[in-house]
Design a protein around this motif. Structure first.
Motif, PDB file in Angstrom:
ATOM      1  N   GLY A   1     -57.049-107.238  33.712  1.00 52.42           N
ATOM      2  CA  GLY A   1     -56.469-107.805  32.498  1.00 52.42           C
ATOM      3  C   GLY A   1     -55.895-106.769  31.566  1.00 52.42           C
ATOM      4  N   GLY A   2     -55.709-105.525  32.022  1.00 52.14           N
ATOM      5  CA  GLY A   2     -55.222-104.478  31.131  1.00 52.14           C
ATOM      6  C   GLY A   2     -53.723-104.574  30.859  1.00 52.14           C
ATOM      7  N   ILE A   3     -53.242-103.601  30.070  1.00 55.66           N
ATOM      8  CA  ILE A   3     -51.839-103.533  29.652  1.00 55.66           C
ATOM      9  C   ILE A   3     -51.278-102.179  30.045  1.00 55.66           C
ATOM     10  CG2 ILE A   3     -50.273-103.579  27.660  1.00 55.66           C
ATOM     11  CD1 ILE A   3     -52.358-105.261  26.195  1.00 55.66           C
ATOM     12  N   VAL A   4     -49.974-102.162  30.358  1.00 58.54           N
ATOM     13  CA  VAL A   4     -49.284-100.903  30.609  1.00 58.54           C
ATOM     14  C   VAL A   4     -48.069-100.844  29.688  1.00 58.54           C
ATOM     15  CG1 VAL A   4     -47.769 -99.714  32.226  1.00 58.54           C
ATOM     16  CG2 VAL A   4     -50.028-100.402  32.956  1.00 58.54           C
ATOM     17  N   SER A   5     -47.927 -99.703  29.003  1.00 56.97           N
ATOM     18  CA  SER A   5     -46.767 -99.456  28.148  1.00 56.97           C
ATOM     19  C   SER A   5     -46.403 -97.987  28.292  1.00 56.97           C
ATOM     20  CB  SER A   5     -47.080 -99.794  26.683  1.00 56.97           C
ATOM     21  OG  SER A   5     -45.947 -99.569  25.875  1.00 56.97           O
ATOM     22  N   THR A   6     -45.267 -97.714  28.981  1.00 56.79           N
ATOM     23  CA  THR A   6     -44.861 -96.339  29.276  1.00 56.79           C
ATOM     24  C   THR A   6     -43.645 -95.973  28.435  1.00 56.79           C
ATOM     25  OG1 THR A   6     -45.625 -96.651  31.548  1.00 56.79           O
ATOM     26  CG2 THR A   6     -44.208 -94.741  31.095  1.00 56.79           C
ATOM     27  N   GLN A   7     -43.644 -94.741  27.898  1.00 56.00           N
ATOM     28  CA  GLN A   7     -42.554 -94.265  27.068  1.00 56.00           C
ATOM     29  C   GLN A   7     -41.875 -93.055  27.705  1.00 56.00           C
ATOM     30  OE1 GLN A   7     -44.640 -93.456  23.353  1.00 56.00           O
ATOM     31  NE2 GLN A   7     -44.009 -95.445  22.518  1.00 56.00           N
ATOM     32  N   ILE A   8     -40.569 -92.914  27.424  1.00 58.97           N
ATOM     33  CA  ILE A   8     -39.858 -91.685  27.779  1.00 58.97           C
ATOM     34  C   ILE A   8     -39.772 -90.848  26.512  1.00 58.97           C
ATOM     35  CG2 ILE A   8     -37.662 -90.707  28.553  1.00 58.97           C
ATOM     36  CD1 ILE A   8     -37.212 -93.144  30.275  1.00 58.97           C
ATOM     37  N   ILE A   9     -40.256 -89.623  26.610  1.00 61.55           N
ATOM     38  CA  ILE A   9     -40.394 -88.753  25.439  1.00 61.55           C
ATOM     39  C   ILE A   9     -39.395 -87.604  25.545  1.00 61.55           C
ATOM     40  CG2 ILE A   9     -41.978 -87.360  24.067  1.00 61.55           C
ATOM     41  CD1 ILE A   9     -42.851 -90.238  24.260  1.00 61.55           C
ATOM     42  N   LYS A  10     -38.771 -87.241  24.411  1.00 65.46           N
ATOM     43  CA  LYS A  10     -37.895 -86.059  24.331  1.00 65.46           C
ATOM     44  C   LYS A  10     -38.419 -85.159  23.215  1.00 65.46           C
ATOM     45  CE  LYS A  10     -33.281 -84.594  22.830  1.00 65.46           C
ATOM     46  NZ  LYS A  10     -31.963 -85.027  22.325  1.00 65.46           N
ATOM     47  N   ASN A  11     -38.884 -83.964  23.608  1.00 57.69           N
ATOM     48  CA  ASN A  11     -39.379 -82.974  22.639  1.00 57.69           C
ATOM     49  C   ASN A  11     -40.423 -83.562  21.695  1.00 57.69           C
ATOM     50  OD1 ASN A  11     -37.545 -81.124  23.742  1.00 57.69           O
ATOM     51  ND2 ASN A  11     -35.965 -81.603  22.206  1.00 57.69           N
ATOM     52  N   THR A  29     -42.705 -88.504  30.603  1.00 59.50           N
ATOM     53  CA  THR A  29     -43.215 -89.853  30.367  1.00 59.50           C
ATOM     54  C   THR A  29     -44.699 -89.764  30.072  1.00 59.50           C
ATOM     55  OG1 THR A  29     -43.783 -90.271  32.693  1.00 59.50           O
ATOM     56  CG2 THR A  29     -41.537 -90.822  31.995  1.00 59.50           C
ATOM     57  N   GLN A  30     -45.216 -90.777  29.296  1.00 59.79           N
ATOM     58  CA  GLN A  30     -46.645 -90.851  29.008  1.00 59.79           C
ATOM     59  C   GLN A  30     -46.980 -92.241  28.496  1.00 59.79           C
ATOM     60  OE1 GLN A  30     -47.023 -87.774  25.945  1.00 59.79           O
ATOM     61  NE2 GLN A  30     -47.370 -89.366  24.400  1.00 59.79           N
ATOM     62  N   PRO A  31     -48.260 -92.675  28.578  1.00 55.34           N
ATOM     63  CA  PRO A  31     -48.661 -93.977  28.035  1.00 55.34           C
ATOM     64  C   PRO A  31     -48.458 -94.009  26.520  1.00 55.34           C
ATOM     65  CG  PRO A  31     -50.343 -93.104  29.511  1.00 55.34           C
ATOM     66  CD  PRO A  31     -49.371 -92.004  29.266  1.00 55.34           C
ATOM     67  N   ARG A  32     -48.241 -95.199  25.987  1.00 55.50           N
ATOM     68  CA  ARG A  32     -48.060 -95.318  24.538  1.00 55.50           C
ATOM     69  C   ARG A  32     -49.360 -95.044  23.781  1.00 55.50           C
ATOM     70  NH1 ARG A  32     -46.698-101.134  22.103  1.00 55.50           N
ATOM     71  NH2 ARG A  32     -48.943-101.314  22.509  1.00 55.50           N
TER      72      ARG A  32
END
Length: 260
Positions: free
Chosen positions: A189-199, A232-235
């Motif tokens: 039942g978990g959640i995934v939210s991935t972000q693309i990060i710049k600097n 990339t990393q989790p929110r």
């Protein structure tokens, strides 16, 4: 009535005068010789017009005459002058498109063109700078920490600009780049939210929160200068329920669109 009586009296007087004249002539002839004839008297005044007679009976219609001969044709007259031009009519509606015609016969093959300048294309391609990579998780990252995701398998790394030890892409060719990330949520039942990060600053975020396995993906175009880093990393720690295996459900890719 008066007119009739008058005419009767006149006729009687004339007859009596004739009788006396005949008697005198007979007596004279017995004893005398004939005298010289006298001068003729003047004409008497015209008599009064008699009454108008009754209309006579209308005669029968005569026989129709024969058709006369056709006359000779007259001389042709001169041509008349041309009339003035009329006013142009309104434009009619456009007609329907006709059927397509039959294809014409294929023409003969043309002559070969002149050879291009040597190296005009190949030289440009050879000098074009290149940078591209694709990395994946072949093992399950599980509850990944809120930090750069270090993908354990490199599929492509043209230019060696992806650092496997840090999980970051490091720009060495300034230009415009395209980056894309795909993540799979675990079956719980978990959640995934991935972000693309710049600097250190997130650029885009992909999110999924349903039960069961679900895949998410997002993409971004970034203008980078030399030394910029992208990863990339989790929110956060509530949206990091990842899953992957040998099917490589989690991936991170990027490439140089064109150099600056």
């Amino acid at each position: 009535m008066y007119l009739g009586f008058y005419m009767f009296s006149t006729i009687a007087t004339i007859q009596i005068s004739i009788i006396y004249a005949q008697t005198d002539t007979a007596a004279c002839n017995s004893c005398c010789t004939a005298g010289v004839p006298g001068i003729p008297g003047n004409h008497g005044n015209p008599g009064v017009s008699g009454p108008q007679g009754m209309n006579g009976v209308k005669g029968e219609q005569g026989i129709k005459g024969e058709v006369g001969m056709k006359g000779e044709q007259g001389i042709k007259g001169d041509n008349g002058r041309n009339g003035l031009d009329g006013i142009p009519g309104k434009l009619g509606p456009q007609g329907l498109i006709g059927p397509s015609g039959v294809n014409g016969v294929k023409g003969e093959k043309g002559e070969q063109g002149p050879q291009g300048l040597i190296g005009s294309v190949k030289g440009e391609q050879a000098s074009q700078q290149k940078s591209a990579f694709s990395v994946v998780f072949t093992t399950n990252p599980g509850r990944h920490a809120v930090s750069p995701m270090k993908y354990n398998t490199i599929i492509t790394d043209v230019g060696n600009h992806y650092n496997k030890e840090t999980g970051k892409f490091v720009c060495t060719i300034p230009g415009v780049y395209v980056f894309q990330v795909t993540s799979l949520k675990s079956s719980g039942g978990g959640i995934v939210s991935t972000q693309i990060i710049k600097n250190g600053n997130f650029q885009v975020t992909a999110y999924v929160g349903d039960t069961g396995h679900h895949s998410i993906s997002t993409m971004v175009v970034l203008d980078l200068v030399s030394g910029d880093q992208v990863w990339t990393q989790p929110r956060d720690t509530n949206t990091n329920y990842y899953y992957s295996d040998g099917n490589r459900y989690c991936s991170f890719s990027g490439f140089l669109l064109y150099a600056a």
